[in-house]
Design a protein around this motif. Structure first.
Motif, PDB file in Angstrom:
ATOM      1  N   HIS A 272       3.161   4.389  -3.964  1.00  0.00           N
ATOM      2  CA  HIS A 272       2.123   3.358  -4.093  1.00  0.00           C
ATOM      3  C   HIS A 272       2.298   2.664  -5.446  1.00  0.00           C
TER       4      HIS A 272
ATOM      5  N   ALA B 101      -5.022   2.226  -1.043  1.00  0.00           N
ATOM      6  CA  ALA B 101      -4.045   3.256  -1.391  1.00  0.00           C
ATOM      7  C   ALA B 101      -4.699   4.487  -2.005  1.00  0.00           C
TER       8      ALA B 101
ATOM      9  N   VAL C  47       0.836  -1.204   0.000  1.00  0.00           N
ATOM     10  CA  VAL C  47       0.000   0.000   0.000  1.00  0.00           C
ATOM     11  C   VAL C  47       0.873   1.258   0.000  1.00  0.00           C
ATOM     12  N   ILE C  48       1.823   1.328   0.939  1.00  0.00           N
ATOM     13  CA  ILE C  48       2.696   2.500   1.097  1.00  0.00           C
ATOM     14  C   ILE C  48       4.129   2.019   1.269  1.00  0.00           C
TER      15      ILE C  48
ATOM     16  N   ASP D  61      -0.193  10.019   4.300  1.00  0.00           N
ATOM     17  CA  ASP D  61       0.369   8.727   3.899  1.00  0.00           C
ATOM     18  C   ASP D  61       1.819   8.846   3.449  1.00  0.00           C
TER      19      ASP D  61
END
Length: 278
Positions: A204, A259, A14-15, A56
């Protein structure tokens, strides 16, 4: 050079935080601090390079400075005041994420960065930390910059290069509120392309060796999403995007949606359309 998966909400891909010769690029949110620290295994970073200040990407920055008080934090001049005092940023985001409790559960604490630690950028800088070139690349955010690591030729582009979850090529253009600017984003992609990068480092998620192909996919995604937003209300847009993501990515669709939350894609583009009369 390595991509550190910070395992947002326990989910892989996701990150990621990029680590290049001791420099961290987009260290991620506060909620994943322990995962990042475990990956660093006691090593103190030389600097933080922020592409932009969204939670994020940058949320953990102040906590890292609290741990290492000499740590410099590079950020665009439009974003720097919000790193020094994130209260307005948190209040605005709280409205998006269901209040302070929801915000903290999803992203964690955002600690102020002392002004003495901030290294303010405007774009065009060279030799940052002895290796990085900077360009101002708005579109996803008005304070977005990208970094070219000149020794390797790799470009670290935050969200300007889109979101692509490996092993899939399918790409989403992250278009959350409040300051999407489609025309500026197109110009920023052209700036990154002009670097002729050897590859792209995406937050991402992960490395992309064919930079031109990924930038093309991001532009196509951006234009597709603009068209979808123009023809649908939020519910219709979300349904159409969910169908596209699911068809392209199968079981990995949930990772992309985490994401790039689909309702936020619509909100950002609707705000852009209203602001610019597009």
């Amino acid at each position: 050079m390595r991509a550190i998966d910070v395992l947002h909400q326990g989910r892989e891909r996701v990150i990621c935080c990029w680590e290049v010769d001791g420099v961290l690029i987009d260290p991620g949110p506060g909620v994943t601090e322990e995962t990042l620290l475990a990956a660093l295994d006691g090593a103190e970073p030389r600097a933080l390079l922020l592409t932009h200040i969204h939670f994020d990407h940058a949320g953990v920055s102040g906590a890292l400075v609290r741990r290492w008080p000499e740590l410099p934090v590079y950020v665009h001049e439009r974003g720097a005041p919000h790193m020094a005092d994130p209260s307005r940023l948190m209040a605005s985001a709280g409205r998006l994420y269901g209040g302070d409790v929801g915000l903290r559960q999803l992203w964690g604490e955002m600690v102020p960065v002392p002004e003495a630690n901030l290294r303010v950028l405007s774009g065009g800088e060279r030799d940052i930390e002895g290796a990085f070139r900077v360009e101002y690349t708005p579109g996803h955010a008005s304070h977005h910059v990208s970094y070219l690591h000149e020794p390797s030729g790799w470009a670290f582009v935050g969200d300007v290069g889109g979101a692509k979850i490996p092993p899939h090529d399918f790409t989403v253009a992250p278009t959350p509120p409040p300051d999407i600017d489609v025309t500026a984003w197109e110009r920023s992609i052209a700036l990154v392309r002009a670097w002729k990068p050897a590859g792209l480092g995406l937050t991402h998620f992960g490395p992309v060796e064919d930079a031109d192909a990924q930038l093309d996919r991001c532009l196509e995604a951006l234009h597709t999403q603009v068209e979808l937003e123009g023809g649908h209300d939020e519910a219709g847009f979300v349904a159409a995007m969910e169908a596209r993501v699911s068809e392209a990515m199968g079981p990995d669709a949930a990772t992309m949606i985490q994401a790039t939350p689909l309702d936020q894609l619509h909100m950002g583009l609707a705000r852009w359309r209203k602001k610019f009369g597009a």
